[in-house]
Design a protein around this motif. Structure first.
Motif, PDB file in Angstrom:
ATOM      1  N   ALA A 216       0.836  -1.197   0.000  1.00  0.00           N
ATOM      2  CA  ALA A 216       0.000   0.000   0.000  1.00  0.00           C
ATOM      3  C   ALA A 216       0.869   1.245   0.000  1.00  0.00           C
ATOM      4  CB  ALA A 216      -0.912  -0.009   1.225  1.00  0.00           C
ATOM      5  N   ALA A 217       0.441   2.266  -0.738  1.00  0.00           N
ATOM      6  CA  ALA A 217       1.214   3.505  -0.854  1.00  0.00           C
ATOM      7  C   ALA A 217       1.132   4.355   0.401  1.00  0.00           C
ATOM      8  CB  ALA A 217       0.732   4.314  -2.053  1.00  0.00           C
ATOM      9  N   GLY A 218       0.086   4.179   1.208  1.00  0.00           N
ATOM     10  CA  GLY A 218      -0.060   4.967   2.421  1.00  0.00           C
ATOM     11  C   GLY A 218      -1.220   5.946   2.344  1.00  0.00           C
ATOM     12  N   ASN A 219      -1.683   6.391   3.518  1.00  0.00           N
ATOM     13  CA  ASN A 219      -2.885   7.223   3.604  1.00  0.00           C
ATOM     14  C   ASN A 219      -2.615   8.646   4.071  1.00  0.00           C
ATOM     15  OD1 ASN A 219      -4.372   4.939   2.896  1.00  0.00           O
ATOM     16  ND2 ASN A 219      -4.605   4.320   5.026  1.00  0.00           N
ATOM     17  N   GLU A 220      -1.414   9.149   3.864  1.00  0.00           N
ATOM     18  CA  GLU A 220      -1.054  10.479   4.337  1.00  0.00           C
ATOM     19  C   GLU A 220      -0.994  11.496   3.203  1.00  0.00           C
ATOM     20  OE1 GLU A 220       2.475  10.241   6.684  1.00  0.00           O
ATOM     21  OE2 GLU A 220       1.694   8.654   7.960  1.00  0.00           O
ATOM     22  N   GLY A 221      -1.795  11.295   2.175  1.00  0.00           N
ATOM     23  CA  GLY A 221      -1.719  12.159   1.006  1.00  0.00           C
ATOM     24  C   GLY A 221      -2.696  13.307   0.970  1.00  0.00           C
ATOM     25  N   ALA A 222      -3.457  13.515   2.031  1.00  0.00           N
ATOM     26  CA  ALA A 222      -4.463  14.577   2.029  1.00  0.00           C
ATOM     27  C   ALA A 222      -3.843  15.960   1.915  1.00  0.00           C
ATOM     28  CB  ALA A 222      -5.318  14.488   3.291  1.00  0.00           C
ATOM     29  N   ASP A 223      -2.571  16.105   2.305  1.00  0.00           N
ATOM     30  CA  ASP A 223      -1.914  17.405   2.216  1.00  0.00           C
ATOM     31  C   ASP A 223      -1.427  17.723   0.806  1.00  0.00           C
ATOM     32  OD1 ASP A 223       0.201  15.666   1.968  1.00  0.00           O
ATOM     33  OD2 ASP A 223       1.270  16.345   3.766  1.00  0.00           O
ATOM     34  N   GLY A 224      -1.551  16.758  -0.087  1.00  0.00           N
ATOM     35  CA  GLY A 224      -1.166  16.982  -1.476  1.00  0.00           C
ATOM     36  C   GLY A 224       0.323  16.918  -1.744  1.00  0.00           C
ATOM     37  N   LYS A 225       1.116  16.646  -0.711  1.00  0.00           N
ATOM     38  CA  LYS A 225       2.570  16.613  -0.881  1.00  0.00           C
ATOM     39  C   LYS A 225       3.046  15.227  -1.293  1.00  0.00           C
ATOM     40  CE  LYS A 225       3.349  20.262   2.534  1.00  0.00           C
ATOM     41  NZ  LYS A 225       4.006  20.628   3.821  1.00  0.00           N
ATOM     42  N   SER A 226       4.059  15.207  -2.147  1.00  0.00           N
ATOM     43  CA  SER A 226       4.646  13.952  -2.607  1.00  0.00           C
ATOM     44  C   SER A 226       5.700  13.483  -1.611  1.00  0.00           C
ATOM     45  CB  SER A 226       5.276  14.153  -3.988  1.00  0.00           C
ATOM     46  OG  SER A 226       5.940  12.987  -4.418  1.00  0.00           O
ATOM     47  N   ALA A 227       5.693  12.183  -1.295  1.00  0.00           N
ATOM     48  CA  ALA A 227       6.673  11.626  -0.363  1.00  0.00           C
ATOM     49  C   ALA A 227       6.742  10.118  -0.537  1.00  0.00           C
ATOM     50  CB  ALA A 227       6.302  11.974   1.078  1.00  0.00           C
ATOM     51  N   ASP A 228       7.907   9.545  -0.274  1.00  0.00           N
ATOM     52  CA  ASP A 228       8.068   8.093  -0.332  1.00  0.00           C
ATOM     53  C   ASP A 228       7.568   7.452   0.956  1.00  0.00           C
ATOM     54  OD1 ASP A 228       9.216   8.295  -2.809  1.00  0.00           O
ATOM     55  OD2 ASP A 228      11.282   8.098  -2.100  1.00  0.00           O
ATOM     56  N   THR A 229       6.985   6.266   0.831  1.00  0.00           N
ATOM     57  CA  THR A 229       6.610   5.470   2.002  1.00  0.00           C
ATOM     58  C   THR A 229       7.241   4.089   1.852  1.00  0.00           C
ATOM     59  OG1 THR A 229       4.564   4.700   0.946  1.00  0.00           O
ATOM     60  CG2 THR A 229       4.423   6.673   2.304  1.00  0.00           C
ATOM     61  N   PHE A 252      -6.991  10.828   0.280  1.00  0.00           N
ATOM     62  CA  PHE A 252      -6.028  10.466   1.317  1.00  0.00           C
ATOM     63  C   PHE A 252      -4.831   9.694   0.776  1.00  0.00           C
ATOM     64  CE2 PHE A 252      -9.428   7.284   1.096  1.00  0.00           C
ATOM     65  CZ  PHE A 252      -8.707   6.154   0.769  1.00  0.00           C
ATOM     66  N   SER A 253      -4.891   9.251  -0.463  1.00  0.00           N
ATOM     67  CA  SER A 253      -3.866   8.371  -1.023  1.00  0.00           C
ATOM     68  C   SER A 253      -2.546   9.116  -1.200  1.00  0.00           C
ATOM     69  CB  SER A 253      -4.338   7.811  -2.364  1.00  0.00           C
ATOM     70  OG  SER A 253      -3.413   6.889  -2.889  1.00  0.00           O
ATOM     71  N   GLN A 254      -1.476   8.547  -0.678  1.00  0.00           N
ATOM     72  CA  GLN A 254      -0.159   9.170  -0.759  1.00  0.00           C
ATOM     73  C   GLN A 254       0.337   9.202  -2.200  1.00  0.00           C
ATOM     74  OE1 GLN A 254       1.902  10.638   1.766  1.00  0.00           O
ATOM     75  NE2 GLN A 254       2.779  11.328  -0.167  1.00  0.00           N
ATOM     76  N   SER A 255       0.810  10.344  -2.616  1.00  0.00           N
ATOM     77  CA  SER A 255       1.367  10.474  -3.962  1.00  0.00           C
ATOM     78  C   SER A 255       2.884  10.460  -3.900  1.00  0.00           C
ATOM     79  CB  SER A 255       0.882  11.777  -4.618  1.00  0.00           C
ATOM     80  OG  SER A 255       1.314  12.898  -3.873  1.00  0.00           O
ATOM     81  N   GLY A 256       3.506  10.126  -5.012  1.00  0.00           N
ATOM     82  CA  GLY A 256       4.960  10.083  -5.081  1.00  0.00           C
ATOM     83  C   GLY A 256       5.421   9.381  -6.340  1.00  0.00           C
ATOM     84  N   LYS A 257       6.657   9.590  -6.704  1.00  0.00           N
ATOM     85  CA  LYS A 257       7.198   8.965  -7.909  1.00  0.00           C
ATOM     86  C   LYS A 257       7.243   7.447  -7.802  1.00  0.00           C
ATOM     87  CE  LYS A 257      10.040  12.915  -9.286  1.00  0.00           C
ATOM     88  NZ  LYS A 257      11.424  13.397  -9.565  1.00  0.00           N
ATOM     89  N   PHE A 258       7.165   6.931  -6.576  1.00  0.00           N
ATOM     90  CA  PHE A 258       7.234   5.488  -6.376  1.00  0.00           C
ATOM     91  C   PHE A 258       5.921   4.778  -6.715  1.00  0.00           C
ATOM     92  CE2 PHE A 258       5.208   7.008  -2.606  1.00  0.00           C
ATOM     93  CZ  PHE A 258       4.402   5.980  -2.160  1.00  0.00           C
ATOM     94  N   VAL A 259       4.812   5.502  -6.821  1.00  0.00           N
ATOM     95  CA  VAL A 259       3.503   4.888  -7.074  1.00  0.00           C
ATOM     96  C   VAL A 259       3.497   4.217  -8.442  1.00  0.00           C
ATOM     97  CG1 VAL A 259       1.044   5.338  -7.430  1.00  0.00           C
ATOM     98  CG2 VAL A 259       2.279   6.502  -5.588  1.00  0.00           C
ATOM     99  N   ASP A 260       3.105   2.954  -8.478  1.00  0.00           N
ATOM    100  CA  ASP A 260       3.115   2.186  -9.729  1.00  0.00           C
ATOM    101  C   ASP A 260       1.736   2.118 -10.385  1.00  0.00           C
ATOM    102  OD1 ASP A 260       5.900   1.378  -9.764  1.00  0.00           O
ATOM    103  OD2 ASP A 260       5.424   0.130  -8.044  1.00  0.00           O
ATOM    104  N   VAL A 261       0.721   1.813  -9.612  1.00  0.00           N
ATOM    105  CA  VAL A 261      -0.645   1.724 -10.128  1.00  0.00           C
ATOM    106  C   VAL A 261      -1.612   2.158  -9.032  1.00  0.00           C
ATOM    107  CG1 VAL A 261      -0.248  -0.118 -11.837  1.00  0.00           C
ATOM    108  CG2 VAL A 261      -0.810  -0.714  -9.462  1.00  0.00           C
TER     109      VAL A 261
END
Length: 418
Positions: A216-229, A252-261
């Motif tokens: 799972a990518a993580g649920n800390e994406g509500a702030d809109g910031k990109s970060a690795d988990t 809430f889904s964490q965004s980042g360059k690591f996200v695959d799908v």
């Protein structure tokens, strides 16, 4: 019947906190804080305010299954002969939809069970999305309803006495590999999104062994910031974000360059301990959706490597552009499209071909106003042929006229001499 939290109001509060990425794993009394102990796991869980362990089933099929042609999908594969390790809070085997899905050899790294005790309910939900068996009176079933679940309990969840850590997660990963699990689902990340050398090493060993880790990518994406988990951002891990009913990123889904799908992670119906079903939100429940699709592919193509399965999932996803992005990766997973193509995939997804671009603008296809050169040549040839035919007819007709005229003249001369 026991509820997952004391009151409905309190449950709603916890739901909002989890959806926005707040850690629901409390630190043990008297122990170091999360900032002092960054290896403690963090898993998001948004529970329905009506959820009761041992309650009833939900009759309608969840929206995440309504969008799939289930008969077509299950005609291609059901996940048979594939074992998926669920590294989580345990998997309760008393739920009828999971009792026949549990593989032998489960393990508990924070207790004395065989991984089949789940006081939190998180792992039981995860397992259900992967491989819950169909049951009369409910439209919910797992993506891969004949796959097997290897329950590995690495944390007690909110149970303060059994918090788990990156050490128990690392040991759980090694154990899953030892038990020959083809696919490993991890719906957790580390507190503060901290990297961990031991956890990284365990992931590397699993990837080298040929296992496919879905995280799972993580649920800390509500702030809109990109970060690795982590472990989702480690090399070789299939990182899954959560999407909603519109195939857009869940807030809430964490965004980042690591996200695959991405995969459905909102309003997810699944199994809970002691029987029954509940709904929940989170990337925790998007990851097992993808793990289920991976099980279907592994069952249908047992010779495919983890990298090939990953590539097929990525390249068959519903893309929002020609390349991956930090919100949905390569796009929202499409199980039917993934199973429909039997050609051997490569080991890395690629971007769609670039369109013709000049000065930053797309060049439109040339529009011919009137006939083309080939059409003009064809028309000219027709004119020449037609003209020639007319000339032949004119010449032939003229010869006939001249001949007839001469005959008339001869006859006229003969008549005058009488």
């Amino acid at each position: 019947m026991p509820r997952t939290s004391g009151t409905r109001a309190l449950q709603r509060v916890f739901g909002v906190l989890a959806a926005t990425g707040v850690c629901l794993t409390a630190a043990p009394a008297g122990s170091a804080s999360a900032s002092d102990k960054p290896d403690k796991p963090d898993f998001g869980l948004t529970s329905s305010s009506e959820c009761v362990f041992g309650g009833g089933n939900i009759k309608p099929a969840p929206w995440s299954l309504q969008r799939i042609l289930l008969d077509q999908m299950r005609g291609e594969s059901t996940g048979k002969d594939v074992t998926v390790a669920v590294i989580d809070t345990g998997v309760d085997n008393t739920n009828k939809q999971l009792s026949s899905a549990i593989a032998p050899g489960g393990k508990d790294f924070v207790g004395n069970t065989k991984g089949t005790t789940d006081t939190e309910g998180h792992g039981t939900r995860v397992a259900g999305i992967i491989a819950a068996r169909p049951v009369s009176g409910s439209g919910f079933a797992g993506i891969a309803p004949e796959a097997k679940i290897l329950p590995i309990r690495y944390t007690g969840g909110e149970d303060e006495k059994k918090p788990g850590s990156s050490a128990t997660m690392s040991a759980a990963i090694d154990y899953a590999v030892k038990q020959h699990a083809s696919i490993i689902n991890i719906s957790s990340d580390t507190v503060g999104r901290q990297d961990n050398a031991a956890l990284r090493a365990a992931v590397d060993r699993a990837v080298a062994s040929g296992a496919l880790i879905v995280a799972a990518a993580g649920n800390e994406g509500a702030d809109g910031k990109s970060a690795d988990t982590y472990p989702a951002a480690y090399e070789g891990v299939l990182a899954v974000a959560a999407s909603d009913r519109n195939d857009e990123r869940a807030f809430f889904s964490q965004s980042g360059k690591f996200v695959d799908v991405a995969a459905p992670g909102v309003g997810m119906i699944s199994t809970v301990p002691k029987g029954g079903q509940c709904t929940a939100d989170g990337t925790s429940f998007a990851a097992p959706y993808v793990a289920g699709v991976a099980a279907l592919l592994k069952s249908k193509h047992p010779g495919w490597s983890a990298a090939q399965i990953t590539t097929r999932i990525e390249e068959s996803a519903k893309r929002t552009g020609r390349d991956r992005n930090q919100y949905l990766g390569w796009g929202v997973v499409d199980p039917i499209a993934a199973l429909a193509d039997d050609s051997d995939p490569k080991t890395r997804a690629t971007a769609d071909p670039k369109p013709d671009i000049v000065a930053g603008h797309v060049v439109p296809m040339a529009v011919t106003m009137g006939e083309s050169e080939a059409e003009r040549d064809q028309r000219t040839a027709m004119y020449v042929m037609g003209g020639s035919l007319v000339l032949v007819l004119v010449v032939a007709g003229s010869g006939v006229v001249v001949r007839d005229w001469r005959r008339k003249q001869t006859r006229a001369a003969g008549t005058g001499s009488l």
